[in-house]
Design a protein around this motif. Structure first.
Motif, mmCIF file in Angstrom:
data_model
loop_
_atom_site.group_PDB
_atom_site.id
_atom_site.type_symbol
_atom_site.label_atom_id
_atom_site.label_comp_id
_atom_site.label_asym_id
_atom_site.label_seq_id
_atom_site.Cartn_x
_atom_site.Cartn_y
_atom_site.Cartn_z
ATOM 1 N N SER A 1 16.500 41.596 48.079
ATOM 2 C CA SER A 1 17.552 40.672 48.511
ATOM 3 C C SER A 1 18.820 40.896 47.696
ATOM 4 O O SER A 1 18.955 40.398 46.571
ATOM 5 C CB SER A 1 17.065 39.224 48.368
ATOM 6 N N VAL A 2 19.777 41.622 48.278
ATOM 7 C CA VAL A 2 21.031 41.944 47.584
ATOM 8 C C VAL A 2 21.948 40.734 47.501
ATOM 9 O O VAL A 2 22.589 40.488 46.479
ATOM 10 C CB VAL A 2 21.745 43.106 48.304
ATOM 11 N N GLY A 3 22.032 39.974 48.594
ATOM 12 C CA GLY A 3 22.935 38.830 48.634
ATOM 13 C C GLY A 3 22.783 38.092 49.947
ATOM 14 O O GLY A 3 21.881 38.369 50.740
ATOM 15 N N ALA B 1 23.093 47.546 50.103
ATOM 16 C CA ALA B 1 22.373 46.976 51.249
ATOM 17 C C ALA B 1 22.343 47.957 52.416
ATOM 18 O O ALA B 1 23.327 48.637 52.704
ATOM 19 C CB ALA B 1 23.014 45.667 51.687
ATOM 20 N N LYS B 2 21.201 48.018 53.077
ATOM 21 C CA LYS B 2 21.027 48.909 54.233
ATOM 22 C C LYS B 2 20.887 48.147 55.555
ATOM 23 O O LYS B 2 21.241 48.665 56.605
ATOM 24 C CB LYS B 2 19.779 49.776 54.040
ATOM 25 N N SER C 1 24.289 35.836 45.656
ATOM 26 C CA SER C 1 25.723 36.091 45.730
ATOM 27 C C SER C 1 26.187 36.098 47.178
ATOM 28 O O SER C 1 25.572 36.746 48.027
ATOM 29 C CB SER C 1 26.060 37.436 45.082
ATOM 30 N N ASP C 2 27.273 35.375 47.460
ATOM 31 C CA ASP C 2 27.897 35.451 48.778
ATOM 32 C C ASP C 2 28.668 36.752 48.863
ATOM 33 O O ASP C 2 29.492 37.049 47.992
ATOM 34 C CB ASP C 2 28.831 34.261 48.995
ATOM 35 N N MET C 3 28.405 37.534 49.903
ATOM 36 C CA MET C 3 29.020 38.846 50.046
ATOM 37 C C MET C 3 29.605 39.037 51.435
ATOM 38 O O MET C 3 29.072 38.502 52.412
ATOM 39 C CB MET C 3 27.988 39.951 49.802
ATOM 40 N N THR C 4 30.674 39.800 51.503
ATOM 41 C CA THR C 4 31.131 40.316 52.783
ATOM 42 C C THR C 4 30.222 41.484 53.148
ATOM 43 O O THR C 4 29.446 41.979 52.314
ATOM 44 C CB THR C 4 32.571 40.797 52.714
ATOM 45 N N PHE C 5 30.331 41.954 54.373
ATOM 46 C CA PHE C 5 29.508 43.093 54.778
ATOM 47 C C PHE C 5 29.871 44.332 53.974
ATOM 48 O O PHE C 5 28.990 45.089 53.546
ATOM 49 C CB PHE C 5 29.667 43.352 56.272
#
Length: 333
Positions: free
Chosen positions: A33-35, A61-62, A49-53
């Protein structure tokens, strides 16, 4: 194969329960789980963490995993626009919704254009038989709940973890999209044609060593007007030797059904035993799993103690306190 790690899509989830798919992945596969990605109006938060794409892709992330299980499993127009952005940023998409990715032409076309992949977890991959009811070797435990989303999957995973730590032969058997995303295999039970649901559970839990435990992921509730069918299929197809009752004590009504109150643990025990004894006359209720996430430590311990005293079997929160006492009860049954 679904590529990892994941960015978990929470969309505009109304509450934390609506994001239970993402929560399950985060809790049981934190390494993947990256974000998280949240839209305006989202009331769920995994603490990631909240992330944009683009940020997620830069972080490795893949795949964007749709971690929301909304009522009806629908991909809204607002979601669709965000999913296209995710494909354009370089992410594949995986989903366990009833609304299949492969049925959304705009997503299929965009994925083909960009060389991305779409994964629908909720599609049965085998032709399952009709249930036979024939007794199988090995041991089986099924979690049954007073309602949906009360911790049946967490209970099975916690028991498996404890059993494996004791070198007990055990396998968690996934029957829903979250479990399948966590373990990598299983049966998407609510997408199986009704006549074959119990047979698919038999297929999932075949003959095994006499001392091996299949820990079958529970679904729905016998008392839920919308989802009782999957519970019946699990009981009759699973032929459990042991039942664990699952409950969330702060619920005021059935999930999504404000006019329906939850049954008591006593009612659930008695009804589940009647249904389970049809396929296994020797089945026993051996423990109670209580989801105490909305209770403080003192209140949780008081509730567990009073419930155990009243019901006469171990009552624990296996995610909060561990599943050791449930495993003790299973070994003794």
């Amino acid at each position: 194969m679904i590529k990892s790690p994941y960015l978990l899509f929470l969309g505009d989830a109304a509450d934390g329960l609506a994001a239970k798919v993402a929560q399950g992945i985060k809790d049981w596969r934190p390494d993947l789980s990256v974000g998280q990605y949240r839209m305006n109006g989202c009331n769920a938060d995994l603490g990631l963490s909240d992330m944009t794409f683009d940020q997620a892709v830069d972080a490795g992330a893949k795949t964007l995993v749709i971690g929301v299980a909304n009522r009806g499993g629908v991909i809204s127009a607002e979601w669709k626009a965000k999913l296209i952005e995710a494909l354009e940023a370089g992410l594949d998409i995986a989903s366990g919704l009833h609304n299949l990715l492969k049925d959304e032409k705009v997503l299929v076309d965009k994925a083909e254009e960009l060389g991305r992949s779409l994964f629908d977890v909720r599609i049965p991959t085998e032709a399952y038989p009709i249930a036979s009811g024939i007794k199988r070797t090995g041991k089986r435990c099924l979690a049954v709940g007073t309602d949906c989303s009360v911790g049946k999957m967490y209970t099975g995973l916690a028991i498996e973890k404890e059993m494996l730590s004791r070198n007990i032969k055990a396998t968690f058997r996934s029957t829903g999209q979250t479990g399948i995303l966590i373990t990598g295999n299983g049966v998407p039970l609510d997408a199986v044609i009704a006549d074959f649901m119990a047979g698919s559970v038999e297929h999932l839990t075949p003959d095994n060593d006499e001392n091996h435990w299949d820990l079958i992921e529970g679904q729905g509730s016998l008392y839920h007007a919308s989802y009782s069918g999957v519970t019946m299929a699990l009981i009759h197809g699973g032929q459990p030797d042991a039942l664990i009752l699952c409950h969330e004590p702060t619920r005021e009504h059935m999930r999504g059904l404000p006019d329906f109150k939850l049954p008591s643990l006593d009612e659930l025990r008695d009804t589940a035993l009647i249904m389970a004894k049809i396929v296994n006359p020797n089945v026993k209720v051996v423990g109670i799993s209580v989801n105490t996430q909305h209770l403080d430590e003192v209140s949780a311990n008081e509730y567990l103690s009073s419930t155990e005293q009243r019901m006469g079997i171990p009552a624990v929160d296996p995610f909060r306190h561990g599943a050791a006492r449930l495993v003790d009860a299973l070994e003794a049954c």
